[in-house]
Design a protein around this motif. Structure first.
Motif, short mmCIF file in Angstrom:
data_model
loop_
_atom_site.label_atom_id
_atom_site.label_comp_id
_atom_site.label_asym_id
_atom_site.label_seq_id
_atom_site.Cartn_x
_atom_site.Cartn_y
_atom_site.Cartn_z
N TYR A 102 0.84 -1.21 0.00
CA TYR A 102 0.00 0.00 0.00
C TYR A 102 0.86 1.25 0.00
O TYR A 102 0.60 2.21 -0.72
N TYR A 103 1.92 1.27 0.79
CA TYR A 103 2.78 2.44 0.86
C TYR A 103 3.91 2.39 -0.15
O TYR A 103 4.74 3.29 -0.18
N ASP A 143 6.40 0.42 -0.05
CA ASP A 143 7.58 0.31 0.79
C ASP A 143 8.00 -1.15 0.84
O ASP A 143 7.16 -2.04 0.87
N GLN A 182 5.63 7.98 5.34
CA GLN A 182 6.33 7.97 4.06
C GLN A 182 7.11 6.67 3.93
O GLN A 182 7.56 6.11 4.93
N ALA A 183 7.25 6.23 2.69
CA ALA A 183 7.98 5.00 2.45
C ALA A 183 9.44 5.20 2.77
O ALA A 183 10.10 6.10 2.23
#
Lengths: 100, 189
Positions: free
Chosen positions: A52-53, A55, B117-118
Motif C-alpha cells: 500500500y505504501y 515500501d 512515508q515509504a
C-alpha cells in the motif's frame, strides 16, 4: 481494485482463527499448527501494508518472520519429540507437571 | 476485476482451510489443510506484487516447514484421532469472535495515516526480487546475518534435541538395561 483494508480484514480474521486454535487445542502438535496460522496472518498484513505504501520494509519483516518461524519449528519439534519420548503423549493435561 | 475474483477465491479458501486446521481432530487432515492454506497465502502475496515473498513462502513454509512436520509425525501416532478435553468451549469461541470483531472494526476503519512515508520505496524498473535484494543487502544486512546465525543455532538445537540417541528410548532405558544385563548373565552361564 481491492484496497488494503480487505487484506487487513482477512489478516485479522485468520489471526483470530489461529487465536481460537491456540485457546482450544490441548495437543501440542495442533498448538504448533495454530501458531503457524497466526504467523501467516501477520505476514499477509505486513505484505499488504508494504504494498500500500510502496515500501519494501513490510516484505523484509515478513522474511524475518518466516526465518523465525522456521527456526521455531526446528527447535520446537525437537522438544516435542523429547516430550513424547518422556511421557508417551503430547496432551497438555497429561504432561503438565506443575499443579497450579 | 481479475484481482477482485482472485482475492476472494484465495481469501475464502484460506479461511476455510485454516478453520479445518484449527477444528479437525485428525493430525493428518490438520497438517494437509495447513499446507494447502499456505499455498493459497502465497497466491495472496503474488497478488500484492510481492513475488519473491510468495516464492519464499512456498519454498520455506510449504516445502521445509511442512516437510519437517511430516517427518516429525513419524514419531507420533498420526492415525489416531486426537482426544482433547474441552473445559469451556463457548468461552473460547466468544473470545475469538470478539477478537475477530475488534480486528475487523480496527482494520476496516479509515484511519490509515497520511503522514507515513515509504522508508525504502519500491525501485522502478527492476523486478521484485532485485528490489528486495537491494534493500536486504544494504539496509537490512545486519538483521540478515543475525537471522543466519539464528537459523544455525536452530539447526544445531534440532540436531541435539531430536537426533541424539535416536536408537535409544529415553523412557525405556531402564528396561533395556535390565534386559541387557539378563542377556549378559545368560551368556556367561
Amino acid at each position: 481494485m481491492i484496497g488494503v483494508n480487505h487484506y487487513l480484514v482477512l489478516s485479522g480474521l485468520l489471526f483470530s482463527i489461529g487465536f481460537i486454535g491456540v485457546l482450544r487445542r490441548k495437543n501440542l502438535l495442533m498448538l504448533f499448527f495454530a501458531t503457524e496460522v497466526m504467523l501467516n496472518a501477520v505476514n499477509i498484513a505486513f505484505a499488504a501494508i508494504g504494498s500500500y505504501y510502496g515500501d519494501l520494509s513490510g516484505q523484509m519483516f515478513a522474511f524475518f518472520i518466516i526465518a523465525v518461524a522456521a527456526s521455531e519449528v526446528a527447535v520446537g519439534l525437537g522438544l516435542l519429540i523429547l516430550l513424547y519420548k518422556k511421557y508417551g503423549s503430547l496432551d497438555l493435561d497429561v504432561i503438565s507437571s506443575m499443579k497450579g | 476485476m481479475y484481482e477482485f475474483v482472485a482475492f476472494y477465491i484465495f481469501a475464502i479458501a484460506t479461511t476455510i482451510l485454516f478453520l479445518i486446521t484449527v477444528m479437525s481432530k485428525n493430525v493428518l487432515y490438520s497438517m494437509t489443510s495447513l499446507a494447502a492454506g499456505m499455498v493459497l497465502i502465497s497466491g495472496l502475496f503474488f497478488l500484492l506484487g510481492a513475488d519473491f515473498l510468495g516464492v519464499v513462502q512456498l519454498i520455506v513454509y510449504v516445502g521445509a516447514v511442512m516437510a519437517l512436520y511430516a517427518f516429525a509425525m513419524m514419531f507420533f501416532d498420526a492415525t489416531k484421532d486426537v482426544k482433547e478435553k474441552q473445559q469451556n468451549p463457548q468461552l473460547v469461541f466468544l473470545l475469538g469472535g470478539l477478537m475477530a470483531l475488534v480486528f475487523v472494526i480496527m482494520f476496516s476503519a479509515p484511519v490509515i495515516g497520511d503522514n507515513i512515508q515509504a522508508l525504502y520505496p519500491v525501485v522502478d524498473g527492476v523486478g521484485n526480487a532485485q528490489a528486495v535484494g537491494m534493500v536486504l543487502f544494504t539496509k537490512y544486512l545486519v538483521p540478515f546475518e543475525v537471522a543466519a546465525v539464528m537459523l544455525l543455532v536452530a539447526m544445531i538445537a534440532g540436531i541435539i534435541l531430536a537426533g541424539k540417541k535416536m536408537d535409544y528410548s529415553l523412557t525405556k532405558c531402564e528396561a533395556i538395561d535390565e534386559e541387557m544385563s539378563v542377556e549378559l548373565e545368560k551368556g556367561e552361564e
